[in-house]
Write a protein that holds these residues in place. Structure first.
Motif, PDB file in Angstrom:
ATOM      1  N   GLU A  70      20.572 -49.512  51.376  1.00  0.00           N
ATOM      2  CA  GLU A  70      21.797 -50.092  51.929  1.00  0.00           C
ATOM      3  C   GLU A  70      21.670 -51.613  52.054  1.00  0.00           C
ATOM      4  OE1 GLU A  70      22.374 -48.132  55.614  1.00  0.00           O
ATOM      5  OE2 GLU A  70      23.057 -46.236  54.717  1.00  0.00           O
ATOM      6  N   GLY A  71      20.524 -52.057  52.555  1.00  0.00           N
ATOM      7  CA  GLY A  71      20.333 -53.500  52.732  1.00  0.00           C
ATOM      8  C   GLY A  71      20.314 -54.255  51.419  1.00  0.00           C
ATOM      9  N   ILE A  72      19.612 -53.719  50.425  1.00  0.00           N
ATOM     10  CA  ILE A  72      19.536 -54.388  49.128  1.00  0.00           C
ATOM     11  C   ILE A  72      20.904 -54.417  48.457  1.00  0.00           C
ATOM     12  CG2 ILE A  72      18.606 -54.151  46.793  1.00  0.00           C
ATOM     13  CD1 ILE A  72      16.001 -53.188  48.097  1.00  0.00           C
ATOM     14  N   GLY A  73      21.666 -53.333  48.631  1.00  0.00           N
ATOM     15  CA  GLY A  73      23.008 -53.323  48.055  1.00  0.00           C
ATOM     16  C   GLY A  73      23.864 -54.439  48.621  1.00  0.00           C
ATOM     17  N   GLY A  74      23.801 -54.623  49.956  1.00  0.00           N
ATOM     18  CA  GLY A  74      24.562 -55.695  50.571  1.00  0.00           C
ATOM     19  C   GLY A  74      24.073 -57.071  50.149  1.00  0.00           C
ATOM     20  N   ILE A  75      22.753 -57.212  50.050  1.00  0.00           N
ATOM     21  CA  ILE A  75      22.191 -58.496  49.621  1.00  0.00           C
ATOM     22  C   ILE A  75      22.587 -58.807  48.186  1.00  0.00           C
ATOM     23  CG2 ILE A  75      20.025 -59.670  49.060  1.00  0.00           C
ATOM     24  CD1 ILE A  75      18.807 -58.278  51.513  1.00  0.00           C
ATOM     25  N   VAL A  77      25.275 -57.857  46.618  1.00  0.00           N
ATOM     26  CA  VAL A  77      26.680 -58.271  46.610  1.00  0.00           C
ATOM     27  C   VAL A  77      26.809 -59.725  47.067  1.00  0.00           C
ATOM     28  CG1 VAL A  77      28.929 -57.931  47.709  1.00  0.00           C
ATOM     29  CG2 VAL A  77      27.614 -55.953  46.909  1.00  0.00           C
ATOM     30  N   ALA A  78      26.079 -60.059  48.153  1.00  0.00           N
ATOM     31  CA  ALA A  78      26.126 -61.433  48.666  1.00  0.00           C
ATOM     32  C   ALA A  78      25.608 -62.423  47.629  1.00  0.00           C
ATOM     33  CB  ALA A  78      25.313 -61.528  49.952  1.00  0.00           C
ATOM     34  N   LEU A  79      24.521 -62.075  46.940  1.00  0.00           N
ATOM     35  CA  LEU A  79      23.961 -62.979  45.941  1.00  0.00           C
ATOM     36  C   LEU A  79      24.915 -63.179  44.771  1.00  0.00           C
ATOM     37  CD1 LEU A  79      20.217 -61.808  45.895  1.00  0.00           C
ATOM     38  CD2 LEU A  79      21.161 -63.910  46.882  1.00  0.00           C
ATOM     39  N   ARG A  80      25.601 -62.108  44.368  1.00  0.00           N
ATOM     40  CA  ARG A  80      26.584 -62.238  43.290  1.00  0.00           C
ATOM     41  C   ARG A  80      27.715 -63.170  43.718  1.00  0.00           C
ATOM     42  NH1 ARG A  80      25.641 -56.665  42.520  1.00  0.00           N
ATOM     43  NH2 ARG A  80      27.504 -56.115  43.720  1.00  0.00           N
ATOM     44  N   ARG A  81      28.161 -63.022  44.984  1.00  0.00           N
ATOM     45  CA  ARG A  81      29.235 -63.885  45.473  1.00  0.00           C
ATOM     46  C   ARG A  81      28.778 -65.339  45.546  1.00  0.00           C
ATOM     47  NH1 ARG A  81      31.779 -60.212  50.432  1.00  0.00           N
ATOM     48  NH2 ARG A  81      32.768 -58.640  49.109  1.00  0.00           N
ATOM     49  N   LEU A  82      27.528 -65.542  45.978  1.00  0.00           N
ATOM     50  CA  LEU A  82      27.010 -66.902  46.046  1.00  0.00           C
ATOM     51  C   LEU A  82      26.893 -67.522  44.656  1.00  0.00           C
ATOM     52  CD1 LEU A  82      24.244 -66.454  48.767  1.00  0.00           C
ATOM     53  CD2 LEU A  82      26.391 -67.702  48.996  1.00  0.00           C
ATOM     54  N   ARG A  83      26.476 -66.718  43.667  1.00  0.00           N
ATOM     55  CA  ARG A  83      26.407 -67.240  42.294  1.00  0.00           C
ATOM     56  C   ARG A  83      27.800 -67.574  41.775  1.00  0.00           C
ATOM     57  NH1 ARG A  83      22.031 -63.440  41.823  1.00  0.00           N
ATOM     58  NH2 ARG A  83      23.480 -61.792  41.205  1.00  0.00           N
ATOM     59  N   ASP A  84      28.780 -66.706  42.129  1.00  0.00           N
ATOM     60  CA  ASP A  84      30.151 -66.983  41.722  1.00  0.00           C
ATOM     61  C   ASP A  84      30.663 -68.276  42.362  1.00  0.00           C
ATOM     62  OD1 ASP A  84      30.226 -64.734  40.165  1.00  0.00           O
ATOM     63  OD2 ASP A  84      31.271 -63.496  41.646  1.00  0.00           O
ATOM     64  N   LEU A  85      30.320 -68.457  43.651  1.00  0.00           N
ATOM     65  CA  LEU A  85      30.730 -69.685  44.329  1.00  0.00           C
ATOM     66  C   LEU A  85      30.117 -70.911  43.664  1.00  0.00           C
ATOM     67  CD1 LEU A  85      30.577 -68.754  48.126  1.00  0.00           C
ATOM     68  CD2 LEU A  85      32.591 -69.463  46.840  1.00  0.00           C
ATOM     69  N   ALA A  86      28.825 -70.791  43.330  1.00  0.00           N
ATOM     70  CA  ALA A  86      28.136 -71.921  42.698  1.00  0.00           C
ATOM     71  C   ALA A  86      28.758 -72.257  41.352  1.00  0.00           C
ATOM     72  CB  ALA A  86      26.647 -71.603  42.542  1.00  0.00           C
TER      73      ALA A  86
END
Length: 298
Positions: A70-75, A77-86
């Motif tokens: 569960e934790g890795i799945g959330g992380i 998703v967050a990393l993908r969003r951060l890469r998209d933001l970048a």
């Protein structure tokens, strides 16, 4: 333990085999085992049971497997969003602006921005004045503020985008409607409806009217909440609206609307962006700001 340890452990539990995970990761089975042993040393219990066909998580291992997955799945998703933001592909751009700004300055840019960044969102917070926009910019999680450019504000960087010439809005049957320009004598004799008091545009206007020797007018010298309302009152015959000319006001297809007569003796009014720091804007916010400037420049 490391995030890689947990990733490898979750993969082993899903595959039921250390060797299968080693092949997927292009590493040795010994390297996979090192991740598992490091986790077991950290938690102090065995996490896997070896069987003839592979491995299974122990009861303690299933607890860690569920939590880690569960934790890795959330992380992830967050990393993908951060890469998209970048990369400027997704996220939100938050803008504070006056009531008429979106219609007159940003309509085309909003459409273009949505086409270029379909996964991004635009959020607008309406304020009544540039001063309120500065306050909102400082107090809230906002990216951009569209303001009338004025005196420097502490902690805010301003960037002019477009200069607006002053016009006098009058009814078509008004004697001034036939003029090609409005001079100081006309302004002194007019029933002026000016921009809102305490606004940056009003301060700009009053300063330059005083420089022309105009300290009052023949009428009540009324003030209103926004420029569009001033023009509407002029349409109703309640005075002459002295306002900066907004994009879109000179619609060639409209009939019976107000006549906008240039007032060349008044210096144009600059409007544009205010931010806390341009260097820290997200790629998306910078892209939207640039797109608005591009369309205004046309």
């Amino acid at each position: 333990m490391t995030l890689d340890d947990l990733r490898v452990y979750v993969a082993v539990c899903a595959a039921g085999s250390l060797s299968a995970v080693a092949r997927d990761l292009s590493c040795t089975q010994s390297a996979v085992s090192q991740h598992i042993r490091r986790l077991e040393r950290e938690v102090g219990v065995s996490l896997l049971e070896r069987h003839a066909r592979g491995v299974l998580p122990t009861p303690a291992g299933r607890i860690l497997q569920t939590a880690a997955a569960e934790g890795i799945g959330g992380i992830d998703v967050a990393l993908r969003r951060l890469r998209d933001l970048a990369r400027g592909e997704s996220g939100a751009v938050r803008v504070t602006t006056g009531a008429t700004t979106v219609r007159h300055f940003m309509s085309e840019a909003i459409v273009g921005f949505r086409r270029r960044h379909p996964r991004a969102s635009l959020e607008f917070q309406t304020v009544s004045s540039s001063h309120s926009a500065y306050e909102a910019l400082a107090a809230h999680d906002l990216d951009l503020a569209w303001v009338t450019i004025g005196a420097p504000e502490r902690g805010v960087e301003q960037r002019p985008v477009v200069e607006l010439p002053w016009v006098l809005a009058v009814r078509p049957d008004d004697p001034l409607a036939g003029r090609t320009r409005i001079g100081p004598d006309d302004l002194a004799a007019a029933h002026l409806i000016r921009p809102p008091e305490q606004s940056t545009s009003r301060s700009h206007l009053d300063r330059h009217l005083t420089g022309l020797g105009i300290t009052g007018s023949a009428g009540s010298d009324a003030g209103v909440a926004d420029w569009a309302t001033a023009v509407h009152l002029a349409e109703l015959g309640l005075g002459h609206a002295l306002v900066p000319e907004l994009p879109g006001w000179r619609d060639p297809d409209s009939a019976g609307g107000p006549v906008l007569v240039p007032v060349p003796d008044l210096p144009p009014l600059a409007v544009g962006w205010a931010v806390r720091r341009w260097a820290t804007l997200t790629p998306l916010a910078r892209a939207f700001a640039d797109l608005v400037a591009e369309h205004c420049g046309r």
